[in-house]
Enzyme design. Sequence first.
Site, PDB file in Angstrom:
ATOM      1  N   SER A 493       0.816  -1.203   0.000  1.00 61.75           N
ATOM      2  CA  SER A 493       0.000   0.000   0.000  1.00 61.75           C
ATOM      3  C   SER A 493       0.858   1.265   0.000  1.00 61.75           C
ATOM      4  O   SER A 493       1.716   1.430  -0.854  1.00 61.75           O
ATOM      5  CB  SER A 493      -0.945  -0.038   1.206  1.00 61.75           C
ATOM      6  OG  SER A 493      -1.961   0.930   1.086  1.00 61.75           O
ATOM      7  N   ASP A 579      -9.320  -3.222  -6.854  1.00 62.87           N
ATOM      8  CA  ASP A 579      -8.889  -2.510  -5.655  1.00 62.87           C
ATOM      9  C   ASP A 579      -9.387  -1.063  -5.710  1.00 62.87           C
ATOM     10  O   ASP A 579      -9.046  -0.315  -6.616  1.00 62.87           O
ATOM     11  CB  ASP A 579      -7.361  -2.544  -5.569  1.00 62.87           C
ATOM     12  CG  ASP A 579      -6.838  -2.045  -4.219  1.00 62.87           C
ATOM     13  OD1 ASP A 579      -7.572  -1.301  -3.536  1.00 62.87           O
ATOM     14  OD2 ASP A 579      -5.700  -2.390  -3.868  1.00 62.87           O
ATOM     15  N   HIS A 624      -7.946  -5.015  -0.877  1.00 62.69           N
ATOM     16  CA  HIS A 624      -6.749  -4.185  -1.004  1.00 62.69           C
ATOM     17  C   HIS A 624      -5.485  -4.998  -0.756  1.00 62.69           C
ATOM     18  O   HIS A 624      -4.541  -4.961  -1.538  1.00 62.69           O
ATOM     19  CB  HIS A 624      -6.835  -3.022  -0.022  1.00 62.69           C
ATOM     20  CG  HIS A 624      -5.671  -2.090  -0.082  1.00 62.69           C
ATOM     21  ND1 HIS A 624      -5.199  -1.561  -1.272  1.00 62.69           N
ATOM     22  CD2 HIS A 624      -4.870  -1.592   0.891  1.00 62.69           C
ATOM     23  CE1 HIS A 624      -4.166  -0.773  -1.017  1.00 62.69           C
ATOM     24  NE2 HIS A 624      -3.952  -0.778   0.277  1.00 62.69           N
TER      25      HIS A 624
END
Length: 661
Positions: A493, A579, A624
């Site tokens: 991320s 995502d 995610h």
Amino acid sequence: MQQKSKLFLQALKYSIPRLGKCMQKQHLNHYNFADHYYDRIKLKKCHLTKCLQDKPTISELARNIPSRSFSCKDFLPIKQENKDSLSENMDAFEKVRTKLETQPQEEYEIINAEVKHGGFVYYQEGCCLVRSKDEEADNDNYEVLFNLEELKLDQPFIDCIRVAPDEKYVAAKIRTEDSEASTCIVVKLSDQPVMEASFPNVSSFEWVKDEEEEDVLFYTFQRNLRCHDVYRATFGDNKRNERFYTEKDPSYFVFLYLTKDSRFLTINIMNKTTSEVWLIDGLSPWDPPVLIQKRIHGVLYYVEHRDDELYILTNVGEPTEFKLMRTAADTPAIMNWDLFFTMKRNTKVVDLDMFKDHCVLFLKHSNLLYVNVIGLADDSVRSLKDGKSVPMTIFHKTDSEDLQKKPLLVHVYGAYGMDLKMNFRPERRVLVDDGWILAYCHVRGGGELGLQWHADGRLTKKLNGLADLEACIKTLHGQGFSQPSLTALTAFSAGGVLVGALCNSNPELLRAVTLEAPFLDVLNTMMDTTLPLTLEELEEWGNPSSDEKHKNYIKRYCPYQNIKPQHYPSIHITAYENDERVPLKGIVNYTDKLKEAIMEHAKDTGEGYQAPNVVLDIQPGGNHVIEDSHKKITAQIKFLYEELGLDSTSVFENLKKYLKF
């Protein structure tokens, strides 16, 4: 009802705590630090009105709270009951450690949501929500409350469980691995449990019981990752479901928190730097909520309650000071964030004790000690940059020799004021067993050293995190931990920003990189306000659309913007097709541009140049990050071993002990 709210407001208005200060800092070890300061923090009780005091106390609800969450319940100090409590705690810790050390490796597993309430334990067994008597929790004797297959979802799992105060109902949030969307089900507990209701797209939820002994479920509704609406619902003969709050500022999100003693429900409205809290009386949940403090830019605060006292944890004021913050209703705010944060960090037991028989090195930073839970460390490693001491946590086998020739896997995050995740993962244990060194770099932008540590690594200070990461890796190599040709860097991320930036600025420090759902196109993402998180994250990255200073600064470090023809480390990227947090388009654009730059560099270098490998692995689904994906784990490990030229035979044999292929 209205009269009661007025009385409550008056109670808050006239119950102002005295100012006080902690004594000057003294050298303390991590065992007595919290108790030392607690005895010096004198609080005047914030008594509530008699009409509220005379209500029966709601029994404490057992809740599955993450180790790092946006609440202050874990920061509240607890007085030492007797002199033997410390030794008792240590004895308990030793028992747990002994159990872990003697447990067969094959039995390690990651546990899903599980809560205790009354005499029962509620948890997931197979595809079912079940409960069993507390004393029988380790047996197969359980009661099935709900079969998750009725929801017709692909491999559903329970993410969170809440039990109503008198155990008439249980609510559970259910998700799938390939999506962040969740469904909250409510099951009526009886001789034949039945699903009473279900609500889609629920984020946070809590139970309270009103004056009429009726259970009320409060929950927040999430749409496109934005959480702005709060609902309350009842069940049975008196069914009702109503929305009673909507946040109109799209840069804020809303979540619910039930105080530790279950006395009050707090509605927390936050962005990355500012918060506002409304209080709901758990005994009168239909009364209008009470505002604690109107939002003030840059002021964060959280509310707790215990023994008729309101505890307000805030970032206002200097560390180690008891600060008074006047609110709209002259309500009391009582404890500085950084003091409780320091107490928390000095008493925290890191959950990496499963790495038994390995050497753990923790850093000292000022008066902070990263606690060595295994007790094997006798050294410190520190990285210096711009006068800052950057903490690192390092793991390797105790019998490792010639560490300079061992492979090194560096972990980094450095964003949103969040701690770098160091939880137990089977693949990490396997790598350490196979001779790897694991290093965790707690760079600026993260939350390891308090709010200022975060502030020093966001907005127009984001390059500090990059400088810290570079200094950490150079320090590791300088201290004899591996070498560039055996060094890999990993992140997920927002951690991808620092990793991608380092690949552009100092690629010679690395041999390989693995990224998962990485944020790589900061500039274009933050200029697209149609994306669900752009407005919420302006306080972290800046607003390049309206602020030229922010735009130019982002251009200096944005991984996508700074790709150039040069030699890069090999890179493996795992991305997810749907995502919503990190759009696939940005990752694909980054990968294409990187490959073009590598090809251009290869042409300029001539024959004999070995170009790095760039792998983009696009997984289906809309989640995610999927931590437990066996396919992802094996692909990443295979990539690392091939790029570093290592024999992977034993590592995959060991991995089979933990993962079911």
